[in-house]
Design an enzyme around this catalytic site. Structure first.
Site, short mmCIF file in Angstrom:
data_model
loop_
_atom_site.label_atom_id
_atom_site.label_comp_id
_atom_site.label_asym_id
_atom_site.label_seq_id
_atom_site.Cartn_x
_atom_site.Cartn_y
_atom_site.Cartn_z
N GLU A 86 -3.44 -16.60 7.34
CA GLU A 86 -4.74 -16.01 7.70
C GLU A 86 -5.67 -15.80 6.50
OE1 GLU A 86 -3.91 -12.07 9.31
OE2 GLU A 86 -2.56 -11.66 7.66
N ASP A 132 5.18 -10.07 5.34
CA ASP A 132 4.53 -11.01 4.42
C ASP A 132 5.43 -11.46 3.27
OD1 ASP A 132 2.37 -10.56 6.01
OD2 ASP A 132 1.12 -9.59 4.50
N HIS A 186 -0.12 -10.54 15.92
CA HIS A 186 0.89 -9.49 15.87
C HIS A 186 2.19 -9.85 16.60
CE1 HIS A 186 -2.72 -7.43 14.56
NE2 HIS A 186 -1.93 -6.58 13.98
N GLY A 218 0.83 -1.20 0.00
CA GLY A 218 0.00 0.00 0.00
C GLY A 218 0.86 1.25 0.00
O1 F6P Z 1 0.85 -6.53 5.86
C1 F6P Z 1 1.44 -6.95 7.03
C2 F6P Z 1 0.41 -7.51 7.98
O2 F6P Z 1 1.09 -7.89 9.15
C3 F6P Z 1 -0.40 -8.66 7.43
O3 F6P Z 1 0.25 -9.88 7.50
C4 F6P Z 1 -1.62 -8.59 8.30
O4 F6P Z 1 -2.75 -9.15 7.68
C5 F6P Z 1 -1.83 -7.13 8.49
O5 F6P Z 1 -0.55 -6.54 8.34
C6 F6P Z 1 -2.44 -6.78 9.81
O6 F6P Z 1 -2.66 -5.43 9.86
P1 F6P Z 1 -3.13 -4.62 11.15
O7 F6P Z 1 -1.93 -4.43 12.01
O8 F6P Z 1 -3.63 -3.34 10.60
O9 F6P Z 1 -4.13 -5.46 11.84
#
Ligand code: F6P
Length: 341
Positions: A222, A127, A272, A104
């Protein structure tokens, strides 16, 4: 030169190592001034910034997170803010902007670059799904964290004769699932690139218990999904950034496996945890090299590019190529994993 740096999108171990490297290379070797924009693109759009000196980056190499803060910004907000960003850069006398981020962020970087902002991007994401770079920093740390968790889950799974369904991050790609799954010797690996069939997965696990094995570990990204119509499945909605809200593959899958196998199955969501804490040595080195090369690119006027690891070298790749498509797990890599499980 006056260089602005920002970190945007989901954080990732190694961001601080890039910031530190940009400051060191810029200040020490080129006599640059470095400005940090706070909370990602928001800092640039709203003109919130602070100077970054050698002192302010002292001791951050091994720190997780980002000292600049991060945020997600809606694409429409970014499009509307391009002229404001340009004006802030002009007011501050910024000669180059180094945004550090994932898909992004790099798309936003391209938008800004196309509008005339002097941008050199640095790719990051746990990722590992950015095209044109062999690896992104943060990925090695996430795989290490997930592997350690899987190793630990094996012993408790065996004590209780359970199936552990372990959900790792990976929205569109299964790089973490594939690598952590291989490293820990998981018994099934499920990735978004390849919808799974619940009958086949059930058989893999059943066959393992039939061989008197006492437990099974299923790793799933996920964003992975079953083949449509093959098992009960709750679809997710979209959040304000257009990202799919996941409905919990580990929970849905463990429920279904328990029902089909008559064995206890437990969902474990690493979430996370995979993104937090100190980066591995590999990620610190890659992040430091990216920062160093981003400053060099700015001094050469190579705007509209990102730094990328290709083999052992850091190359510059046009932003357009980097964001054209995601780097997904190829069928042959998945096949290797299937053979060994
Ligand atoms: O893009 C990195 C990432 O860690 C993805 O693996 C995950 O789906 C997303 O960010 C989670 O984002 P957020 O911290 O906004 O929940």
């Amino acid at each position: 030169m006056r260089i602005g740096v920002l970190t945007s999108g989901g954080d990732c171990p190694g961001l601080n190592a890039v910031i530190r490297s940009v400051v060191h290379r810029g200040v020490v070797d080129h006599g640059d001034e470095i400005i940090g924009f706070e909370d990602g693109w928001r800092g640039l759009l709203e003109g919130v910034h602070r100077p970054l000196t050698l002192d302010s980056v002292s001791g951050i190499l091994a720190q997780g997170g980002t000292i600049l803060g991060s945020s997600r910004v809606q694409p429409s907000h970014l499009r509307d803010g391009v002229e404001r960003a340009k004006q802030h850069c002009a007011d501050l006398g910024i000669d180059a902007v180094i945004p550090i981020g994932g898909e992004g962020t790099l798309k936003a970087a391209k938008l800004m670059s196309d509008a005339g902002l002097p941008v050199v991007g640095v790719p990051k994401t746990i990722d590992n799904d950015i095209a044109c770079t062999d690896v992104t920093f943060g990925f090695d740390t996430a795989v290490s964290v997930a592997t350690e968790a899987l190793d630990r889950l094996k012993t408790t799974a065996e004590s209780h004769q359970r199936v552990m369904v372990v959900e790792v991050m990976g929205r569109h790609t299964g790089w973490i699932a594939l690598n952590a799954g291989m490293a820990a010797g998981a018994h099934a690996i499920i990735v978004p690139e390849r919808p799974f069939h619940i009958d086949k997965l059930t058989e893999v696990v059943r066959e393992r218990f039939d061989r008197q094995k006492k437990f099974a570990i299923v790793v799933c990204a996920e964003g992975a999904k079953p083949e449509p119509g093959t098992m009960p499945w709750e679809e997710g909605t979209k959040d304000m950034y257009g990202h799919e809200r996941f409905t919990g593959i580990a929970t849905q899958l463990s429920r279904e496996l328990e029902h089909r196998l008559g064995k206890e199955a437990r969902p474990v969501i690493l979430g996370h945890t995979q993104r937090g804490g100190t980066p591995t040595a590999y990620d610190r080195v890659l992040a430091t090299r990216f920062g160093w090369h981003a400053v060099e690119a700015a001094h050469k006027g190579a705007f509209g590019h990102i730094t990328a690891l290709q083999g052992t070298e850091i190359k510059l790749v046009p932003l357009g190529e980097a964001v054209a498509e995601l780097k997904t797990v190829p069928a042959e890599r998945y096949k290797e994993a299937e053979t060994v499980i």
